[in-house]
Structure formats: structure tokens, C-alpha cells
Write an enzyme that holds these catalytic residues in place. Structure first.
Site, mmCIF file in Angstrom:
data_model
loop_
_atom_site.group_PDB
_atom_site.id
_atom_site.type_symbol
_atom_site.label_atom_id
_atom_site.label_comp_id
_atom_site.label_asym_id
_atom_site.label_seq_id
_atom_site.Cartn_x
_atom_site.Cartn_y
_atom_site.Cartn_z
ATOM 1 N N ASP A 160 -12.181 -1.313 -6.410
ATOM 2 C CA ASP A 160 -10.756 -1.336 -6.048
ATOM 3 C C ASP A 160 -10.067 -0.197 -6.806
ATOM 4 O OD1 ASP A 160 -11.683 -3.748 -4.950
ATOM 5 O OD2 ASP A 160 -9.808 -4.794 -5.357
ATOM 6 N N LYS A 223 -5.176 -2.191 0.272
ATOM 7 C CA LYS A 223 -4.752 -3.344 -0.539
ATOM 8 C C LYS A 223 -3.328 -3.097 -0.999
ATOM 9 C CE LYS A 223 -6.099 -5.321 -5.073
ATOM 10 N NZ LYS A 223 -7.162 -5.415 -6.094
ATOM 11 N N LYS A 259 -6.242 -6.295 2.241
ATOM 12 C CA LYS A 259 -6.251 -7.182 1.075
ATOM 13 C C LYS A 259 -4.850 -7.285 0.480
ATOM 14 C CE LYS A 259 -8.257 -7.774 -3.570
ATOM 15 N NZ LYS A 259 -9.285 -7.356 -4.546
HETATM 16 O O1 LIG Z 1 -6.057 -7.912 -7.288
HETATM 17 C C1 LIG Z 1 -5.599 -8.962 -7.649
HETATM 18 C C2 LIG Z 1 -4.371 -9.129 -8.428
HETATM 19 O O2 LIG Z 1 -4.442 -8.493 -9.648
HETATM 20 C C3 LIG Z 1 -4.102 -10.575 -8.640
HETATM 21 O O3 LIG Z 1 -2.756 -10.764 -8.911
HETATM 22 P P1 LIG Z 1 -2.231 -12.221 -9.363
HETATM 23 O O4 LIG Z 1 -2.693 -12.378 -10.789
HETATM 24 O O5 LIG Z 1 -0.747 -12.145 -9.223
HETATM 25 O O6 LIG Z 1 -2.857 -13.238 -8.473
#
Ligand SMILES: O=C[C@H](O)COP(=O)(O)O
Length: 323
Positions: A160, A223, A259
Site C-alpha cells: 500500500d 485507496k 479500498k
Molecule cells: O488502511 C487502513 C487504515 O489505516 C485504517 O484506518 P482506521 O484505523 O481508521 O480503521
């Protein structure tokens, strides 16, 4: 397109195309209309109650179960991986007639990839690593590429990456394209998911243009967010990105994945984003090779709702491991 179906990115990587600014140059987004459309989603299309458990299970298989914290440890990552292997209690899954459910992937920092690989051995659950100076990306390009190579060396299956927001804010599309092509090359056989950090891109036009450039440079997924911006995944931004994915499919025949990430915490979020996908891209996109939900704390609420569906009552929070 093959037989009128989108080509899945797990079977064929997005080959990308030369930079085609004419595909997005004149793009205009009606922001109030996008906001109205997004706001009407939850009210307008509620999924039938009987089907909600199935939709929630589908969300689970699409979750990139994430920990991206400064205090991550190999033990925490191992616990997260145990959850990724068995996200829903076995008895409840059996009641629902489902077996072998896992999350879509586990997503961690590069130094946690080896621990995740060990903990997921034999499970078939891929390990995604953030890289390229996550979350801000403000590092020299050669170091950002070296970080991709490090993560791959540790065993990452998916990368990512974060883009340089400055290229978008300055309208420097060729610089953005070149940076992304270099990252794509460094990713080798690993899937590349490009994080646009949309909360820092100022306008939906910028979001649309950055999405086009990311896909043209060969991203396998686009994403929304790192989870660290002040504003993370929103429905209007997602709507904009999904429409660019549709345009790219129409132009090239290639299906790029989506995503949403950052701030998705409730079962209702999981349902809303799936309805948006369904309405904009169709059922074929609602599978882990084309749809992931990046989330560190969504699974807990989904477990709660599924438990309620199966048992008719809500479990106490302490009985459900945090997602
Ligand atoms: O890629 C994923 C994100 O960092 C997750 O974010 P979150 O902690 O708000 O679910």
C-alpha cells in the site's frame, strides 16, 4: 473485458497505459450532487434484513485487518493475524452455513511483515505492507522505493503506497505518473494499492484526476486514505473514485480494485460502502480481489451484529475480541 465481465486484478495485473491526460483534463464534478447522492444512500436502499448477515460476512472477507500504530509489536500483530484467520466464531459461522472465512488480508508496517507472515503461515491470508514513507510520503523517492523492496524482502504480498500530495496540489500529473510507475516497477509481482490521501487533495476534481493517473500508472487498487488524515474515507469521495474506476474499465477493459480506508468502524459503514459499490460497479466488484475495506476497528461491530443475527441478542463487548 472477457465475455463482458471485468478482468479481475488477481488473475491479471493492471498493465497501465501511457499517461493520457485527455482522459481527465476537462473533468468537472458536481460536488453538491455527489454529496446528495452519497447522503441518500443509507436511507434509499436498505438491504433486506435477512440478507444483512450475508452482506456482513462478505464485508469480513474483504477487510484488510489493519494495525498501523507506533506501539505495534510482533505479539500484537500475531493476535491480529489469529483474528484474520478466524474472524467470526466457528459455531456462528456453522449456523450461517459458512466455513473457512478469513479476512481479505492483514495490513501492517514493513517491520511487522515478518511477524505477520509467520503468524499467517498456511492460512492463505495475504500480508499487505504500507510503504513509501507512509503516511505523508515526504521522503526522497529512492528511499521510498527501497522501503518497498524491504517490505517485499520480508515477505509482503501486497504493497500500500502513498502518493506525493504536492504533485496533485500543483497539477504536476507527469511527476505523479512517473513516481507511481517507479513504485509499480519496484512492487514486482506484488499487488500495488495506491493511497491517494483524499482528505488532503482539496477538491473532488483532484481526487478524480489523481485516481486516473494512479490507474494509468498501473495501480491494482486505488485507496482513499491512510487513516491518519484529518478526513479519511467518505461516501462522496468514494463515489468519485468509483466513477473513475468505471471510466478506466470502459477505456481499457481493465477492472481496478477499490479500498476505502480510515474511519470505517460500524457494520452500517460496511453495508453502505457495499451498496455504493453494488450501485456504481455491480456485484462482480464485491469480492476481495476487487474490493477491500481498510480498517483497524470495524470487525468488532460486525461480530456483534452477526452474533445478534444468530443468537437474537447482543453479546457483551468483552466477549468479542476487538477487530
Ligand atoms: O488502511 C487502513 C487504515 O489505516 C485504517 O484506518 P482506521 O484505523 O481508521 O480503521
Amino acid at each position: 473485458m472477457e465475455n463482458g465481465k471485468p478482468v479481475a486484478s488477481h488473475t491479471r495485473r493492471n498493465p497501465g497505459v501511457p499517461l493520457r491526460m485527455e482522459w481527465f483534463d476537462g473533468i468537472r464534478i458536481n460536488t453538491p450532487a455527489s454529496e446528495r447522492r452519497a447522503a441518500s444512500l443509507p436511507a434509499r436502499r436498505s438491504l433486506k434484513k435477512d440478507w444483512q448477515a450475508a452482506w456482513l460476512l462478505n464485508a469480513v472477507r474483504c477487510i484488510d485487518l489493519t494495525t498501523l500504530s507506533g506501539d505495534d509489536t510482533p505479539d500484537r500483530v500475531a493476535r491480529l493475524c489469529a483474528k484474520a484467520r478466524a474472524p467470526i466464531e466457528a459455531g456462528q459461522l456453522a449456523t450461517l452455513g459458512v466455513q473457512g472465512l478469513t479476512t481479505g488480508a492483514v495490513c501492517v508496517y514493513p517491520t511487522m511483515v515478518a511477524a505477520a507472515k509467520r503468524a499467517l503461515e498456511g492460512s492463505g491470508v495475504p500480508v499487505a505492507s504500507v510503504a513509501t514513507g507512509f503516511p505523508a510520503g515526504l521522503m526522497p523517492l529512492d528511499l521510498r522505493l527501497a522501503e518497498i523492496r524491504y517490505a517485499l524482502d520480508q515477505g509482503a504480498d501486497e504493497i500500500d503506497i502513498v502518493i506525493s500530495r504536492a504533485h496533485v496540489l500543483q497539477g504536476n500529473w507527469s511527476a505523479l505518473y512517473d513516481e507511481l510507475c517507479a513504485m509499480r516497477e519496484a512492487c514486482g509481482a506484488a499487488l500495488m494499492k495506491s493511497i491517494l490521501a483524499t482528505g488532503e487533495l482539496k477538491t473532488l476534481e483532484n481526487v478524480a484526476k489523481a485516481s486516473h493517473v494512479a490507474m494509468q500508472a498501473g495501480s491494482d487498487f486505488i485507496k482513499t486514505s491512510t487513516g491518519k488524515e484529518p478526513v479519511n474515507a467518505t461516501l462522496p469521495v468514494s463515489l468519485t473514485m468509483l466513477r473513475t474506476i468505471r471510466d478506466y474499465r470502459d477505456q481499457t477493459g481493465f477492472a481496478v480494485g477499490f479500498k476505502p480506508a480510515g474511519g470505517l468502524r460500524t457494520a452500517k459503514d460496511a453495508l453502505n460502502w457495499q451498496v455504493l459499490m453494488l450501485e456504481e460497479l455491480g456485484r462482480d466488484w464485491l469480492r476481495p480481489d476487487l474490493f477491500r475495506i481498510g480498517a483497524s476497528s470495524l470487525l468488532g461491530d460486525i461480530e456483534r451484529q452477526i452474533s445478534h443475527h444468530v443468537t437474537g441478542r447482543y453479546a457483551a463487548a468483552h466477549r468479542l475480541a476487538a477487530g
